[in-house]
Design a protein around this motif. Structure first.
Motif, PDB file in Angstrom:
ATOM      1  N   SER A 184       0.809  -1.222   0.000  1.00  0.00           N
ATOM      2  CA  SER A 184       0.000   0.000   0.000  1.00  0.00           C
ATOM      3  C   SER A 184       0.841   1.270   0.000  1.00  0.00           C
ATOM      4  CB  SER A 184      -0.929   0.000   1.225  1.00  0.00           C
ATOM      5  OG  SER A 184      -0.182  -0.059   2.421  1.00  0.00           O
ATOM      6  N   SER A 185       0.189   2.349  -0.411  1.00  0.00           N
ATOM      7  CA  SER A 185       0.767   3.690  -0.429  1.00  0.00           C
ATOM      8  C   SER A 185      -0.180   4.634   0.294  1.00  0.00           C
ATOM      9  CB  SER A 185       0.931   4.188  -1.873  1.00  0.00           C
ATOM     10  OG  SER A 185       1.619   3.267  -2.676  1.00  0.00           O
ATOM     11  N   VAL A 186       0.365   5.713   0.822  1.00  0.00           N
ATOM     12  CA  VAL A 186      -0.481   6.760   1.389  1.00  0.00           C
ATOM     13  C   VAL A 186      -0.436   7.939   0.430  1.00  0.00           C
ATOM     14  CG1 VAL A 186       1.401   7.598   2.872  1.00  0.00           C
ATOM     15  CG2 VAL A 186      -0.951   8.219   3.385  1.00  0.00           C
ATOM     16  N   ALA A 187      -1.594   8.297  -0.117  1.00  0.00           N
ATOM     17  CA  ALA A 187      -1.659   9.302  -1.180  1.00  0.00           C
ATOM     18  C   ALA A 187      -2.437  10.520  -0.699  1.00  0.00           C
ATOM     19  CB  ALA A 187      -2.298   8.697  -2.443  1.00  0.00           C
ATOM     20  N   PHE A 188      -1.754  11.344   0.073  1.00  0.00           N
ATOM     21  CA  PHE A 188      -2.334  12.594   0.543  1.00  0.00           C
ATOM     22  C   PHE A 188      -1.744  13.781  -0.218  1.00  0.00           C
ATOM     23  CE2 PHE A 188      -3.061  10.897   5.169  1.00  0.00           C
ATOM     24  CZ  PHE A 188      -3.998  10.008   4.683  1.00  0.00           C
ATOM     25  N   THR A 189      -0.433  13.792  -0.404  1.00  0.00           N
ATOM     26  CA  THR A 189       0.288  14.958  -0.905  1.00  0.00           C
ATOM     27  C   THR A 189       0.010  15.210  -2.378  1.00  0.00           C
ATOM     28  OG1 THR A 189       2.037  14.367   0.651  1.00  0.00           O
ATOM     29  CG2 THR A 189       2.550  16.045  -0.991  1.00  0.00           C
ATOM     30  N   ASP A 217      -0.374  21.008   3.294  1.00  0.00           N
ATOM     31  CA  ASP A 217      -1.666  21.673   3.492  1.00  0.00           C
ATOM     32  C   ASP A 217      -2.771  20.791   2.929  1.00  0.00           C
ATOM     33  OD1 ASP A 217      -3.802  23.345   3.807  1.00  0.00           O
ATOM     34  OD2 ASP A 217      -3.087  24.906   2.439  1.00  0.00           O
ATOM     35  N   LEU A 218      -3.294  19.897   3.753  1.00  0.00           N
ATOM     36  CA  LEU A 218      -4.269  18.920   3.256  1.00  0.00           C
ATOM     37  C   LEU A 218      -5.587  19.575   2.853  1.00  0.00           C
ATOM     38  CD1 LEU A 218      -3.716  15.875   5.652  1.00  0.00           C
ATOM     39  CD2 LEU A 218      -2.676  16.378   3.427  1.00  0.00           C
ATOM     40  N   ARG A 219      -5.891  20.742   3.390  1.00  0.00           N
ATOM     41  CA  ARG A 219      -7.130  21.413   2.972  1.00  0.00           C
ATOM     42  C   ARG A 219      -7.040  21.956   1.552  1.00  0.00           C
ATOM     43  NH1 ARG A 219     -10.035  24.846   7.800  1.00  0.00           N
ATOM     44  NH2 ARG A 219      -9.940  23.240   9.418  1.00  0.00           N
ATOM     45  N   ALA A 220      -5.835  21.967   0.986  1.00  0.00           N
ATOM     46  CA  ALA A 220      -5.665  22.424  -0.389  1.00  0.00           C
ATOM     47  C   ALA A 220      -5.708  21.275  -1.392  1.00  0.00           C
ATOM     48  CB  ALA A 220      -4.339  23.177  -0.527  1.00  0.00           C
ATOM     49  N   VAL A 221      -6.004  20.051  -0.922  1.00  0.00           N
ATOM     50  CA  VAL A 221      -6.110  18.896  -1.812  1.00  0.00           C
ATOM     51  C   VAL A 221      -7.175  19.155  -2.875  1.00  0.00           C
ATOM     52  CG1 VAL A 221      -7.013  16.531  -1.882  1.00  0.00           C
ATOM     53  CG2 VAL A 221      -5.186  17.127  -0.274  1.00  0.00           C
ATOM     54  N   ARG A 222      -6.827  18.858  -4.131  1.00  0.00           N
ATOM     55  CA  ARG A 222      -7.732  19.109  -5.257  1.00  0.00           C
ATOM     56  C   ARG A 222      -8.365  17.836  -5.814  1.00  0.00           C
ATOM     57  NH1 ARG A 222      -6.493  24.152  -7.760  1.00  0.00           N
ATOM     58  NH2 ARG A 222      -7.028  23.331  -9.820  1.00  0.00           N
ATOM     59  N   ALA A 232      -3.734   2.503  -2.867  1.00  0.00           N
ATOM     60  CA  ALA A 232      -3.355   3.674  -2.073  1.00  0.00           C
ATOM     61  C   ALA A 232      -4.510   4.129  -1.198  1.00  0.00           C
ATOM     62  CB  ALA A 232      -2.922   4.816  -2.991  1.00  0.00           C
ATOM     63  N   LEU A 233      -4.143   4.659  -0.049  1.00  0.00           N
ATOM     64  CA  LEU A 233      -5.101   5.343   0.807  1.00  0.00           C
ATOM     65  C   LEU A 233      -5.165   6.780   0.325  1.00  0.00           C
ATOM     66  CD1 LEU A 233      -6.848   5.081   3.434  1.00  0.00           C
ATOM     67  CD2 LEU A 233      -4.857   5.987   4.656  1.00  0.00           C
ATOM     68  N   VAL A 234      -6.286   7.166  -0.254  1.00  0.00           N
ATOM     69  CA  VAL A 234      -6.401   8.437  -0.962  1.00  0.00           C
ATOM     70  C   VAL A 234      -7.315   9.394  -0.207  1.00  0.00           C
ATOM     71  CG1 VAL A 234      -7.127   9.547  -3.118  1.00  0.00           C
ATOM     72  CG2 VAL A 234      -6.040   7.300  -3.189  1.00  0.00           C
ATOM     73  N   LEU A 235      -6.832  10.606  -0.013  1.00  0.00           N
ATOM     74  CA  LEU A 235      -7.646  11.690   0.533  1.00  0.00           C
ATOM     75  C   LEU A 235      -8.191  12.494  -0.641  1.00  0.00           C
ATOM     76  CD1 LEU A 235      -8.510  13.230   3.166  1.00  0.00           C
ATOM     77  CD2 LEU A 235      -6.556  14.738   2.720  1.00  0.00           C
ATOM     78  N   PHE A 277     -13.591  16.471   2.910  1.00  0.00           N
ATOM     79  CA  PHE A 277     -12.776  15.382   2.376  1.00  0.00           C
ATOM     80  C   PHE A 277     -13.175  14.033   2.963  1.00  0.00           C
ATOM     81  CE2 PHE A 277     -10.430  19.342   2.659  1.00  0.00           C
ATOM     82  CZ  PHE A 277     -10.016  19.526   1.348  1.00  0.00           C
ATOM     83  N   SER A 278     -12.877  12.996   2.186  1.00  0.00           N
ATOM     84  CA  SER A 278     -13.111  11.627   2.632  1.00  0.00           C
ATOM     85  C   SER A 278     -11.895  10.778   2.291  1.00  0.00           C
ATOM     86  CB  SER A 278     -14.368  11.045   1.969  1.00  0.00           C
ATOM     87  OG  SER A 278     -15.513  11.832   2.256  1.00  0.00           O
ATOM     88  N   LEU A 279     -11.790   9.627   2.962  1.00  0.00           N
ATOM     89  CA  LEU A 279     -10.690   8.696   2.725  1.00  0.00           C
ATOM     90  C   LEU A 279     -11.199   7.468   1.988  1.00  0.00           C
ATOM     91  CD1 LEU A 279      -8.419   8.330   5.911  1.00  0.00           C
ATOM     92  CD2 LEU A 279      -7.838   9.358   3.705  1.00  0.00           C
ATOM     93  N   PHE A 280     -10.415   7.019   1.004  1.00  0.00           N
ATOM     94  CA  PHE A 280     -10.743   5.824   0.236  1.00  0.00           C
ATOM     95  C   PHE A 280      -9.528   4.914   0.132  1.00  0.00           C
ATOM     96  CE2 PHE A 280     -13.334   9.315  -1.355  1.00  0.00           C
ATOM     97  CZ  PHE A 280     -14.603   8.771  -1.439  1.00  0.00           C
ATOM     98  N   LEU A 281      -9.784   3.621   0.150  1.00  0.00           N
ATOM     99  CA  LEU A 281      -8.735   2.663  -0.184  1.00  0.00           C
ATOM    100  C   LEU A 281      -8.965   2.276  -1.642  1.00  0.00           C
ATOM    101  CD1 LEU A 281      -6.327   1.220   1.064  1.00  0.00           C
ATOM    102  CD2 LEU A 281      -7.814  -0.706   1.572  1.00  0.00           C
TER     103      LEU A 281
END
Length: 389
Positions: A124-129, A136-141, A170-173, A190-194
């Motif tokens: 797995s990967s963590v895909a926030f950035t 700045d996670l609130r700037a996720v597009r 990936a764990l995606v925000l 925002f929500s989280l998805f696998l």
């Protein structure tokens, strides 16, 4: 770590880890580093030895080793083998993605996914950035919208994603409230998805990014174009993704701190040995007062960092490590690792600048630690926000 920190059961576990590292990692790590990719065989061998998903409970086929000291032993033995890229890849899998599943997934989701986290079939990967967003996670597009089947359609781009090429998902925000990507989202945007790669042609790793160090651990951009996500791949509740992302930060940051201490300890051990053997002007380098004083200072700094990390691990094991405390220990341990390894490289002289020497590889590796999991500047903002007065 210092005497008394580990118990007999931990040292028994260390024997398993050391044998695994000696047999499966050390002989092949240089090849993986050159290829910029860890073979899947490593993950499968780690699974066979019970080294993946340590914290998964017995009800889901795991060992329930939630005591973080077991996780630290992996760091120490991989540092001992100069296999820091493997340590990073495992941290991404076990300290960033797995906690989200353990804490927020339903029982049905856990039964479906956790065995795959442990058997090496799902890396797995963590895909926030994202580009332009950084910490700045609130700037996720990246955006997910509901489709007619009750699932979701995902579109967007992520960057600096460890295990991005080799991973299976990936764990995606993602932004799910319909707000415009140019806006900074709210707490409930925002929500989280696998998200799984297999069967999703729109899930495409981009180019593999050329890093300074830790090259065995692949890092890439990820692109999502009309990727279908089943409804059951939503982690927790819609609109709570940012809350969940913050909740897993303490463990992720603790993992960076423990890695920092493990690398520092191993590099210092190697340096003490080196300066005792290296001669200059008819004496070993260790005989010079400047060298002895510097080694003494480095030893004290290491022991202080070890005690600090040990206290944080105790708080984590008790369920009491919050975001501020985790930010403090990561800030201290990572900055100390950076400066200590730099000093050790200097003590190696010209040889320290040669990449075949472990100290040079460690120097490149620890430079990530003050960035990954939240930059030191972000950590200071978090800490400052909690100051009294």
């Amino acid at each position: 770590m210092f005497a008394g920190f580990y118990e007999e059961i931990h040292e028994e576990f260390r024997e398993v880890v050391r044998e695994f590292v000696t047999r499966e990692v050390a002989p092949r790590y240089k090849e993986w580093d050159q290829n910029h990719m860890i073979d899947r065989s490593m993950w499968l061998a780690a699974a066979e030895n019970g080294l993946l998903g340590l914290a998964v409970g017995e009800e889901n086929g795991g060992m329930g080793l939630s005591d973080y000291r077991f996780r630290m032993i992996l760091d120490e033995e991989l540092a001992r083998a100069d296999a820091l890229g493997v340590a990073l890849a495992l941290h991404l899998h076990d300290d960033w993605v797995l906690p989200a599943v353990l804490q927020f997934a339903t029982a049905e989701q856990q039964q479906a996914w956790l065995p795959r986290f442990m058997d090496g079939s799902f890396v797995s990967s963590v895909a926030f950035t994202e580009p332009g967003a950084g910490s700045d996670l609130r700037a996720v597009r990246t955006k997910a919208v509901k489709d007619d089947d009750g699932g979701w359609i995902l579109n967007g781009q992520k960057t600096f994603i460890g295990n991005g090429v080799s991973g299976d998902g990936a764990l995606v925000l993602a932004r799910t409230d319909g707000s415009e990507p140019r806006e900074r989202g709210s707490e409930t945007s925002f929500s989280l998805f696998l998200v799984e790669k297999q069967g999703n042609p729109g899930y495409q790793p981009g180019r593999q990014l050329e890093k300074m160090g830790l090259k065995a651990s692949d890092t890439a951009e990820l692109f999502f174009s009309e990727v279908k996500i089943p409804a059951e791949n939503l982690i927790g509740e819609e609109g709570r993704g940012l809350e969940y992302a913050k909740a897993i930060l303490p463990q992720g940051r603790l993992g960076v701190a423990t890695s920092a201490v493990a690398v520092t300890a191993e590099v210092l051990r190697q340096t003490i040995s080196y300066v005792g053997e290296r001669e200059a002007f008819g004496h070993s380098v260790r005989e010079f007062q400047h060298t002895r004083f510097q080694l003494a200072e480095l030893q004290v700094r290491l022991e202080a960092a070890e005690r600090y990390v040990a206290a944080a691990v105790e708080r984590f094991n008790a369920g009491e490590l919050d975001l501020v405390a985790a930010s403090k220990v990561k800030l201290w341990a990572s900055e100390q690792a950076k400066s200590s390894v730099d000093a050790c490289l200097q003590l190696h002289g010209g040889y320290g600048y040669i990449l075949e020497y472990p100290v040079a590889q460690a120097y490149l590796a620890v430079r990530l630690l003050t960035i990954f999991g939240g930059t030191s500047e972000i950590l200071k903002e978090t800490i400052a926000g909690d100051l009294p007065g």
